[in-house]
Design an enzyme around this catalytic site. Structure first.
Site, PDB file in Angstrom:
ATOM      1  N   ASN A 104       6.079  -1.699  11.255  1.00 38.78           N
ATOM      2  CA  ASN A 104       5.508  -1.191  10.166  1.00 38.78           C
ATOM      3  C   ASN A 104       5.488  -1.896   8.863  1.00 38.78           C
ATOM      4  O   ASN A 104       6.287  -2.802   9.021  1.00 38.78           O
ATOM      5  CB  ASN A 104       5.604   0.315  10.255  1.00 38.78           C
ATOM      6  CG  ASN A 104       4.433   1.237   9.383  1.00 38.78           C
ATOM      7  OD1 ASN A 104       3.515   0.579   8.561  1.00 38.78           O
ATOM      8  ND2 ASN A 104       4.060   2.385  10.224  1.00 38.78           N
ATOM      9  N   SER A 160       5.922   5.061   8.622  1.00 44.76           N
ATOM     10  CA  SER A 160       4.958   4.889   7.147  1.00 44.76           C
ATOM     11  C   SER A 160       6.157   5.240   6.214  1.00 44.76           C
ATOM     12  O   SER A 160       6.547   6.229   6.276  1.00 44.76           O
ATOM     13  CB  SER A 160       3.557   5.548   7.219  1.00 44.76           C
ATOM     14  OG  SER A 160       3.438   5.582   5.955  1.00 44.76           O
ATOM     15  N   ASN A 217       0.811  -1.235  -0.215  1.00 43.34           N
ATOM     16  CA  ASN A 217      -0.029   0.022  -0.194  1.00 43.34           C
ATOM     17  C   ASN A 217       0.797   1.374   0.088  1.00 43.34           C
ATOM     18  O   ASN A 217       1.862   1.288   0.588  1.00 43.34           O
ATOM     19  CB  ASN A 217      -0.948   0.174   1.290  1.00 43.34           C
ATOM     20  CG  ASN A 217      -0.402   0.765   2.503  1.00 43.34           C
ATOM     21  OD1 ASN A 217      -0.527   1.850   2.491  1.00 43.34           O
ATOM     22  ND2 ASN A 217       0.200   0.010   3.308  1.00 43.34           N
ATOM     23  N   ASN A 252       5.206   5.963   3.247  1.00 39.83           N
ATOM     24  CA  ASN A 252       4.288   6.670   2.107  1.00 39.83           C
ATOM     25  C   ASN A 252       4.199   8.154   2.519  1.00 39.83           C
ATOM     26  O   ASN A 252       3.450   8.934   1.586  1.00 39.83           O
ATOM     27  CB  ASN A 252       3.143   6.002   2.120  1.00 39.83           C
ATOM     28  CG  ASN A 252       3.120   4.643   1.710  1.00 39.83           C
ATOM     29  OD1 ASN A 252       3.848   4.230   1.084  1.00 39.83           O
ATOM     30  ND2 ASN A 252       2.427   3.702   2.405  1.00 39.83           N
ATOM     31  N   THR A 253       4.822   8.580   3.504  1.00 38.56           N
ATOM     32  CA  THR A 253       4.829   9.953   3.804  1.00 38.56           C
ATOM     33  C   THR A 253       6.266  10.630   3.788  1.00 38.56           C
ATOM     34  O   THR A 253       7.142  10.010   4.324  1.00 38.56           O
ATOM     35  CB  THR A 253       4.018  10.541   5.313  1.00 38.56           C
ATOM     36  OG1 THR A 253       2.786  10.129   5.385  1.00 38.56           O
ATOM     37  CG2 THR A 253       4.231  11.763   5.480  1.00 38.56           C
ATOM     38  N   LYS A 256       5.660   3.518  17.045  1.00 42.74           N
ATOM     39  CA  LYS A 256       5.554   2.604  15.937  1.00 42.74           C
ATOM     40  C   LYS A 256       6.860   2.718  15.037  1.00 42.74           C
ATOM     41  O   LYS A 256       7.057   3.594  14.490  1.00 42.74           O
ATOM     42  CB  LYS A 256       4.459   2.763  14.986  1.00 42.74           C
ATOM     43  CG  LYS A 256       4.240   1.521  14.139  1.00 42.74           C
ATOM     44  CD  LYS A 256       2.855   1.167  13.810  1.00 42.74           C
ATOM     45  CE  LYS A 256       2.694   0.273  12.710  1.00 42.74           C
ATOM     46  NZ  LYS A 256       1.373   0.086  12.419  1.00 42.74           N
ATOM     47  N   PHE A 274      -1.928   8.096   4.432  1.00 42.20           N
ATOM     48  CA  PHE A 274      -2.729   8.712   5.309  1.00 42.20           C
ATOM     49  C   PHE A 274      -3.784   9.351   4.842  1.00 42.20           C
ATOM     50  O   PHE A 274      -4.084  10.581   5.261  1.00 42.20           O
ATOM     51  CB  PHE A 274      -1.915   9.672   6.297  1.00 42.20           C
ATOM     52  CG  PHE A 274      -0.670   8.859   6.983  1.00 42.20           C
ATOM     53  CD1 PHE A 274      -0.583   7.745   7.401  1.00 42.20           C
ATOM     54  CD2 PHE A 274       0.271   9.790   7.789  1.00 42.20           C
ATOM     55  CE1 PHE A 274       0.558   7.101   8.021  1.00 42.20           C
ATOM     56  CE2 PHE A 274       1.406   9.380   8.523  1.00 42.20           C
ATOM     57  CZ  PHE A 274       1.601   8.079   8.508  1.00 42.20           C
TER      58      PHE A 274
HETATM   59  C1  LIG Z   1      -3.671  -1.014   3.593  1.00 41.25           C
HETATM   60  C2  LIG Z   1      -2.808  -0.825   4.771  1.00 41.25           C
HETATM   61  C3  LIG Z   1      -2.906   0.260   5.362  1.00 41.25           C
HETATM   62  C4  LIG Z   1      -2.004   0.522   6.777  1.00 41.25           C
HETATM   63  N1  LIG Z   1      -2.157   1.847   7.103  1.00 41.25           N
HETATM   64  C5  LIG Z   1      -1.430   2.147   8.129  1.00 41.25           C
HETATM   65  C6  LIG Z   1      -1.477   3.318   9.009  1.00 41.25           C
HETATM   66  O1  LIG Z   1      -2.423   4.153   8.482  1.00 41.25           O
HETATM   67  N2  LIG Z   1      -0.756   3.617  10.097  1.00 41.25           N
HETATM   68  C7  LIG Z   1       0.068   2.643  10.651  1.00 41.25           C
HETATM   69  O2  LIG Z   1       0.755   2.833  11.491  1.00 41.25           O
HETATM   70  N3  LIG Z   1       0.314   1.201   9.841  1.00 41.25           N
HETATM   71  C8  LIG Z   1      -0.606   1.248   8.845  1.00 41.25           C
HETATM   72  N4  LIG Z   1      -0.474  -0.239   8.118  1.00 41.25           N
HETATM   73  C9  LIG Z   1       0.757  -0.999   8.677  1.00 41.25           C
HETATM   74  C10 LIG Z   1      -0.015  -2.099   9.600  1.00 41.25           C
HETATM   75  O3  LIG Z   1      -0.713  -1.537  10.677  1.00 41.25           O
HETATM   76  C11 LIG Z   1       0.779  -3.096  10.198  1.00 41.25           C
HETATM   77  O4  LIG Z   1       1.897  -2.654  10.864  1.00 41.25           O
HETATM   78  C12 LIG Z   1       1.545  -4.008   8.762  1.00 41.25           C
HETATM   79  O5  LIG Z   1       0.612  -3.791   7.844  1.00 41.25           O
HETATM   80  C13 LIG Z   1       2.117  -5.153   9.408  1.00 41.25           C
HETATM   81  O6  LIG Z   1       0.918  -6.199   9.651  1.00 41.25           O
HETATM   82  P1  LIG Z   1       0.295  -7.181   8.786  1.00 41.25           P
HETATM   83  O7  LIG Z   1       1.236  -7.927   8.117  1.00 41.25           O
HETATM   84  O8  LIG Z   1      -0.463  -7.929   9.970  1.00 41.25           O
HETATM   85  O9  LIG Z   1      -0.514  -6.569   7.793  1.00 41.25           O
HETATM   86  C14 LIG Z   1      -1.178  -0.390   7.037  1.00 41.25           C
HETATM   87  C15 LIG Z   1      -1.173  -1.655   6.470  1.00 41.25           C
HETATM   88  C16 LIG Z   1      -1.841  -1.848   5.284  1.00 41.25           C
HETATM   89  C17 LIG Z   1      -1.937  -3.282   4.765  1.00 41.25           C
END
Ligand SMILES: Cc1cc2nc3c(=O)[nH]c(=O)nc-3n(C[C@H](O)[C@H](O)[C@H](O)COP(=O)(O)O)c2cc1C
Length: 350
Positions: free
Chosen positions: A239, A172, A110, A174-175, A210, A114
């Protein structure tokens, strides 16, 4: 049956549209949530940050970005929910498409950046819809911000009295330049400022940081010292990653953004072990990255995580995933002779 039909439709549709629909189903109670309800066993109960978590499995930030469905999530067997990332003012995020399902790899990339309705709207939502479980609020800066530090402080002030913990998201990908905040002097300045704001507000809500998986051993050593110095209450590891692309099979493997799910699992476990070896039980770890069943949750716990979170496996496994993990984790703990979840934390790091 209804759920199976909905699920197969959601898996075929555009990932962001599917996510939007899933949120609407949960929000409007279209899913018969009572069929998912089960009470986690006592062995999974754990106390942390002055709260009792009935299950160590939480929904990670990003799923309920704008705090719309946390009370439905609590009904699905999750022990806690983290909403956000929330920014001070509303922003649309990056241009679409910006979420890619890598089905063959059990992963997602992704680059949402934000998208947020902004902190005032989220504040009103949470204020009007009292959480029935443990709620963390994850905060970050606006893309066009002139001071990231001020943005964190604004969000902290807004939410510190409304949440069970505040998660400071510096990780993140992406910022632009956000992850520069892992640098020693920058993170020290940020955490000091947040702690000073907290003291000024006479507040004691736990503060959690985080962290990115894309860091060096030197970063881990510096960050650990600062976290201990600043008495930070916890860390989320990790993350998404901008690495780990080589072994992927999906045609989306080269898309820009953060990779989550199965290909992140081992990387995040290694980071958890490295931090746990430095921090021990002084700063609790919430493990995230590829948790999808009892085994993967247990590996994170034995690596040093006191709690775990997931997002990607919710997409692939569906709303049963937390209950499934709770059941499997209970069996694994009992099989290894543990009387409680706490006893297993860090068991692989001794
Ligand atoms: C579509 C998507 C959007 C995410 N948005 C955020 C976010 O806004 N803030 C954040 O701290 N992490 C975000 N994450 C990261 C997740 O919170 C997590 O740290 C990461 O995906 C690893 O866990 P997973 O493998 O179970 O997905 C996002 C992950 C995904 C897949």
């Amino acid at each position: 049956m209804l759920y199976e039909i909905i699920s197969s439709l959601l898996k075929k549709a555009d990932p962001e549209f599917s996510h939007h629909l899933a949120i609407q189903f949960l929000k409007k109670n279209f899913l018969p949530l009572h069929i998912f309800v089960s009470k986690p066993s006592k062995i999974l109960e754990t106390s942390l940050f002055g709260k009792i978590f009935r299950s160590p499995v939480g929904i990670a930030a990003g799923f309920d970005k704008n705090a719309e469905v946390y009370n439905s999530i609590f009904k699905l067997g999750f022990g806690f929910a983290e909403v956000g990332t929330i920014t001070p003012i509303a922003q649309p995020g990056n241009p679409k498409p910006r979420v890619f399902r890598l089905t063959e790899d059990k992963a997602i990339i992704n680059r949402l950046g934000f998208p947020s309705v902004g902190m005032d709207e989220v504040y009103t939502r949470i204020h009007q819809n009292k959480p029935n479980g443990i709620l963390g609020i994850n905060i970050g800066p606006n893309k066009e911000s002139t001071s990231k530090l001020d943005d964190y402080l604004k969000c902290f002030e807004k939410f510190c009295k409304l949440s069970d913990y505040i998660c400071i998201n510096i990780s993140s990908p992406n910022t632009p330049n956000l992850r520069d905040l892992h640098e020693k002097s920058k993170i020290e300045e940020l955490l000091k400022a947040i702690k000073a704001k907290q003291a000024e507000l006479n507040n004691s809500t736990p503060i959690i940081l985080k962290i990115s998986p894309d860091i060096t051993d030197n970063n881990i050593s510096e960050l650990s010292d600062i976290l201990l110095d600043q008495k930070i209450d916890g860390i989320v590891l990790t993350n998404t990653t901008i690495g780990n692309r080589n072994d992927l099979r999906s045609k989306f493997k080269e898309e820009m953004g953060g990779l989550s799910g199965f290909p992140l699992q081992t990387t995040s476990n290694i980071i958890i072990q490295k931090f746990y070896k430095r921090l021990g039980n002084k700063i609790p770890i919430i493990g995230a990255g590829g948790v999808s069943d009892g085994k993967s949750a247990y590996e994170k716990i034995k690596s040093g995580a006191s709690l775990v979170q997931l997002y990607t496996s919710f997409v692939y496994e569906g709303p049963y995933v937390a209950n499934k993990i709770n059941e499997e984790l209970e069996d694994l703990l009992m099989k290894d002779g543990f009387q409680s979840l706490k006893e297993a934390v860090g068991a692989d790091c001794i």
